[in-house]
Design an enzyme around this catalytic site. Sequence first.
Site, PDB file in Angstrom:
ATOM      1  CG  ASP A  98      22.398  26.181  20.371  1.00 45.85           C
ATOM      2  OD1 ASP A  98      21.188  26.003  20.188  1.00 45.85           O
ATOM      3  OD2 ASP A  98      22.867  26.597  21.441  1.00 45.85           O
ATOM      4  CG  HIS A 248      19.825  23.055  24.372  1.00 48.94           C
ATOM      5  ND1 HIS A 248      20.812  23.122  23.414  1.00 48.94           N
ATOM      6  CD2 HIS A 248      19.030  24.137  24.146  1.00 48.94           C
ATOM      7  CE1 HIS A 248      20.629  24.176  22.652  1.00 48.94           C
ATOM      8  NE2 HIS A 248      19.551  24.817  23.080  1.00 48.94           N
TER       9      HIS A 248
END
Length: 272
Positions: A98, A248
């Site tokens: 992120d 992810h």
Amino acid sequence: MEIRRLAGALGAEVLGVQLNQELSAGVAAEVRKAFLEHQVIFFRDQALTPAQFMAFAQRMGTPIEYPFVKGIDGFPEVIEVKKLEHERSNFGGIWHSDTSYLQEPPMGSMLLARELPPYGGDTIFASQYLAYEALSEGMRRMLERLVAVNSSAKADVTKTREDRVKERGARSEELVAEHPVVRTHPETGRKALYVNVAHTARFKGMTEEESLPLLNFLFQHQVKPEFTCRFQWRAGSLAFWDNRCVQHNPVNDYHGHRRVMHRITLAGERPR
């Protein structure tokens, strides 16, 4: 409280904890310990209001606003991550860490399932500790001297984010940050790969063309199946992952259906 591992690489379910209640100092410390040990932890059947979700996040870190998407009403640090029935691209639908284009990328992220499709929509997580440790000594030594240039404008990850930007009127300028290709986790002391296909554009001092062969090798290497775990969501499921050592990828396999999640991002530090 019980900790149940999900895979050999990373990931564990935390059982016996209700996050809609105030956590004692002891329970909060045990949750944090599990987070650092397993890199991503999961909770089931958590019927949380936004205020309760925020309260849990505050016990684990400092919630911050996401740079491109406005938060929900009354909670600027809680953003809605959604794919609607007519959309073909999902938010962040590519392997990534992120917001690595920030000077101080987040320590961690929390995702809470609100509305789910009848099938699909799993999320896969990959340990960047294991990705680094599986490299040869020579490759590790070379990578530790390199710095990566990360950009918010790179590649397909921007697609549905741009939809959210238009929808809520958030800013959309390019953000760029330079970080070490191998970072040392500030709490565990372990080394992790810190490049990702969504945001890493090149190595500092090199062109994109020169950087591409090595980056492509790393992008494929760092998400090998043996470094991963896969999580199947249910309404009320909550995932909390360590952005400093985990990537992810939300699987985009539910076209024609709606998926709505709430996310909180926790403040981090400049990678070293």
